[in-house]
Scaffold this active site. Structure first.
Site: not given
Length: 360
Positions: A53, A206, A213, A216, A222
């Site tokens: 992370e 995205c 798209c 997606c 969306c």
């Protein structure tokens, strides 16, 4: 899985979307298309998640993959990282950039080692150097497999597009609203999968430019897609021109050895080894005169870009006799070693560029 519930102060779903479960759709997509084989996706090692992370802050997965395994092989536990010196740690981060991340990770490891255990809740995580609410949420979710909410760039992009949020998210009032929205969508069940899923969607579908798209799972609902705003969101402040700075690099050669200096532990390239850099022309000329340095070789120029400026570095090459080594080492407070040895000790990418330029 509970149905989607949006708090009244957050963007709301239109009536035709009222039965749509954001988390269900995302998890269904993740099960089939998400990333499940990243080296830090382990159920019993929060330390590996922690390292990943920190590396992933402002850095893409494909870049982190080049560093993560090597770092973990050298520092497999919090204890091994905490008991290592910064000089031991620096070479394993060199080239990854944003070196304050590594210094904070090292400091935090020392604190955790002294405490005798990893943090157990979000408040304890964010007390550590280099860990904010989003990274802390990721560590709760992905590291400890407890409830956690994240707000990294991927999440901001996915949510701002899905709800067609045109606000400037750099403003605290809008960021707070975005956090509230993220919390309302984040499920308790399979929380760690959801956290990875929303990051994966932002990283692979995205995307910042040319979002895919067509593939997606959120496309039908969306709002940015329906309004043709995919590439306009999230809102971006107009970029200011990046300033260009110039400086001179002093490259002193004695046979196959160069004179290197270790930079201060704070500031740019903190703790890494670097050739002396002088930004002031007068200071450069005075230093060359003081040290009796005369170059008979054409200078070598490189360019290196940071997020906040571009540096044009001109390397002036001075070749000296071995009997001058001790004097120059004392005057410049440096170490003589080959470029290969310096690379192993930890040098910034700009110095690697310079080495490559001189080898051509």
């Amino acid at each position: 899985m509970p149905e989607l519930v949006i708090l009244t102060s957050s963007p709301t779903l239109p009536n035709h979307m009222s039965q749509f479960s954001f988390s269900d759709a995302l998890l269904t997509w993740f099960d089939q298309h998400g990333r499940h084989d990243l080296p830090w996706q382990v159920t019993d090692n929060p330390y590996k998640v922690w390292v990943s992370e920190i590396m992933l802050q402002q850095t893409q997965v494909k870049t982190v993959l080049q560093y993560f395994d090597r770092f973990i092989a050298r520092f497999p536990t919090v204890e091994t990282l905490a008991t290592a010196s910064w000089d031991d740690v620096a070479p394993y981060w060199a080239g990854l950039g944003y070196y304050a991340r590594a210094r904070n990770l090292h400091k935090a490891a020392v604190i955790v080692h002294q405490n005798g255990q990893l943090p157990k809740n979000l408040a304890e995580w964010v007390e550590l150097p280099g860990i904010g609410p989003s990274t802390g949420g990721a560590l709760m979710s992905l590291g400890l497999r407890q409830y956690g909410v994240i707000m990294d760039g991927n999440v901001k992009r996915v949510l701002s597009r899905f709800f067609a949020i045109e606000d400037d998210l750099s403003k605290p009032v809008h960021e707070r609203a975005m956090w509230q929205l993220a919390e309302s969508l984040c499920p308790t069940l399979r929380n760690h999968d959801y956290t990875q899923a929303i990051m994966d969607l932002g990283a692979t579908i995205c995307t910042p430019k040319k979002p895919l798209c067509l593939y997606c799972p959120m496309q039908q609902h969306c709002q940015a897609h329906q309004q043709g705003l995919e590439t306009e969101l999230p809102y971006k402040k107009p970029k200011k021109p990046v300033p260009v700075k110039v400086a001179k690099v002093i490259l002193i050669q004695s046979d196959d050895q160069w004179l290197w200096q270790q930079r201060p532990h704070s500031g740019l390239w903190g703790g890494l080894w670097c050739l002396p850099i002088i930004e002031d022309d007068v200071e450069f000329s005075q230093l060359c005169q003081q040290l009796n340095l005369v170059s008979k070789v054409e200078p070598v120029k490189i360019s290196h870009s940071f997020t906040h400026f571009t540096w044009i570095l001109t390397a002036h090459i001075f070749r000296i006799d071995p009997d001058q080594q001790e004097f120059l080492q004392t005057e410049l407070i440096g170490e003589w070693c080959s470029p290969q040895k310096a690379t192993q000790m930890g040098i910034p990418t700009a110095m690697k560029k310079l080495i490559s330029a001189l080898e051509i």
